[in-house]
Design an enzyme around this catalytic site. Sequence first.
Site, PDB file in Angstrom:
ATOM      1  N   GLY A   1      10.913  -9.363  -3.763  1.00 44.42           N
ATOM      2  CA  GLY A   1       9.901  -9.240  -3.234  1.00 44.42           C
ATOM      3  C   GLY A   1       9.239  -7.764  -3.221  1.00 44.42           C
ATOM      4  N   ASN A   2       8.085  -7.544  -2.820  1.00 43.59           N
ATOM      5  CA  ASN A   2       7.460  -6.187  -2.752  1.00 43.59           C
ATOM      6  C   ASN A   2       6.367  -6.189  -1.995  1.00 43.59           C
ATOM      7  OD1 ASN A   2       5.346  -7.163  -4.822  1.00 43.59           O
ATOM      8  ND2 ASN A   2       7.305  -7.570  -5.947  1.00 43.59           N
ATOM      9  N   SER A  60      10.932  -1.275  -8.944  1.00 45.83           N
ATOM     10  CA  SER A  60      11.413  -2.484  -9.470  1.00 45.83           C
ATOM     11  C   SER A  60      12.990  -2.509  -9.382  1.00 45.83           C
ATOM     12  CB  SER A  60      10.972  -2.612 -10.951  1.00 45.83           C
ATOM     13  OG  SER A  60      11.864  -3.932 -11.403  1.00 45.83           O
ATOM     14  N   GLY A  61      13.688  -3.446  -8.620  1.00 42.28           N
ATOM     15  CA  GLY A  61      15.089  -3.779  -8.613  1.00 42.28           C
ATOM     16  C   GLY A  61      16.044  -2.704  -7.696  1.00 42.28           C
ATOM     17  N   SER A 110       7.443  -2.145  -9.310  1.00 36.06           N
ATOM     18  CA  SER A 110       7.752  -3.691  -9.521  1.00 36.06           C
ATOM     19  C   SER A 110       7.213  -4.378 -10.580  1.00 36.06           C
ATOM     20  CB  SER A 110       6.929  -4.067  -8.218  1.00 36.06           C
ATOM     21  OG  SER A 110       7.267  -5.491  -8.321  1.00 36.06           O
ATOM     22  N   ASP A 139       5.762  -7.046 -10.594  1.00 39.52           N
ATOM     23  CA  ASP A 139       4.559  -7.603 -10.064  1.00 39.52           C
ATOM     24  C   ASP A 139       3.353  -6.649 -10.104  1.00 39.52           C
ATOM     25  OD1 ASP A 139       5.772 -10.436  -9.838  1.00 39.52           O
ATOM     26  OD2 ASP A 139       6.814  -9.418  -8.389  1.00 39.52           O
ATOM     27  N   HIS A 175       4.341  -9.702  -1.814  1.00 36.34           N
ATOM     28  CA  HIS A 175       4.785 -10.833  -2.709  1.00 36.34           C
ATOM     29  C   HIS A 175       6.271 -11.094  -2.394  1.00 36.34           C
ATOM     30  CE1 HIS A 175       5.756 -13.417  -5.661  1.00 36.34           C
ATOM     31  NE2 HIS A 175       6.616 -12.397  -6.562  1.00 36.34           N
ATOM     32  N   HIS A 187       9.847 -14.093  -2.246  1.00 31.82           N
ATOM     33  CA  HIS A 187      10.238 -15.109  -2.784  1.00 31.82           C
ATOM     34  C   HIS A 187      10.999 -16.140  -1.620  1.00 31.82           C
ATOM     35  CE1 HIS A 187       9.820 -14.626  -7.029  1.00 31.82           C
ATOM     36  NE2 HIS A 187       9.723 -13.295  -6.789  1.00 31.82           N
ATOM     37  N   ASP A 195      -4.863 -22.095  13.680  1.00 32.13           N
ATOM     38  CA  ASP A 195      -5.194 -20.706  14.208  1.00 32.13           C
ATOM     39  C   ASP A 195      -5.372 -19.827  13.193  1.00 32.13           C
ATOM     40  OD1 ASP A 195      -5.058 -21.484  16.950  1.00 32.13           O
ATOM     41  OD2 ASP A 195      -2.945 -21.301  16.941  1.00 32.13           O
ATOM     42  N   HIS A 247       5.844 -20.143  -8.977  1.00 30.18           N
ATOM     43  CA  HIS A 247       6.208 -18.561  -8.610  1.00 30.18           C
ATOM     44  C   HIS A 247       6.520 -18.519  -7.414  1.00 30.18           C
ATOM     45  CE1 HIS A 247       6.924 -14.560  -9.426  1.00 30.18           C
ATOM     46  NE2 HIS A 247       5.726 -14.045  -9.228  1.00 30.18           N
ATOM     47  N   TYR A 284      -9.717 -15.564  22.255  1.00 31.40           N
ATOM     48  CA  TYR A 284      -8.439 -15.520  21.914  1.00 31.40           C
ATOM     49  C   TYR A 284      -8.085 -14.239  22.261  1.00 31.40           C
ATOM     50  CZ  TYR A 284      -3.596 -15.214  20.534  1.00 31.40           C
ATOM     51  OH  TYR A 284      -2.259 -15.044  20.315  1.00 31.40           O
TER      52      TYR A 284
END
Length: 232
Positions: free
Chosen positions: A27-28, A44-45, A73, A75, A94, A96, A119, A170, A228
């Site tokens: 994720g990122n 990344s990583g 990343s 992505d 993003h 997983h 909602d 994905h 609300y």
Amino acid sequence: MYKKLKEKCYRANIELPRLGLVIYTFGNVSAIDRKLGVFAIKPSGVDYAKMKPDDMVIVDLEGKVVDGNLRPSTDVNTHLVLYREFPHIGGIVHTHSTYAVAWAQAQRPVPIYGTTHADHLACDIPCSEPVPDERIEEDYEIETGRRIVEHFRANKLNPNEVQMVLAAGHGPFAWGVNEEKALYNARILEELCRIALLTERINPQVQRLKPSLIAKHYNRKHGKNAYYGQKD
């Protein structure tokens, strides 16, 4: 020059494990400065526990790294496409996360079964089309973003109202006016996916929530006469 932007991006990224949306280095989060024309994104990583604000990578809207010693990343180009095509968003997440990925792997939109979903969205959580074979090798991350944008345009979805999507096969992407709102939407997306799965497991013949309740719950939070919460 980019210290504040890196700090915002770092703080958002280290929220991902706390929110239960990532494990290990999955994720990122990215955060954009529209005036400067750049965004910060997780390297990344790199393990979340070991990251520092200065590890965030600064990328311009042409996809060029303009500051940072680490690779961004993988992505990053999907984020890039979304920032270019959805000009009002200020942050992207993003992950997983388990339930959202399960729906993405099933290549199914998440039906609107109840008021918790309504909602936040007045429609199903969309699922974009798979990336075609001929685009996977060289343009996979860019094409992932394009598939999301094309799905929104083809289905007349407003990215300022529908701030989440499943990339088929994905995983989930969520965004917002800033990185904090993007985090909120990512966590809501995961919970709506979990609730929908449980609903179908309990009653495989469940029907979609009726339109009157969808409209009521969505509009009382987001409509012109929303009531609300508290007044400013």
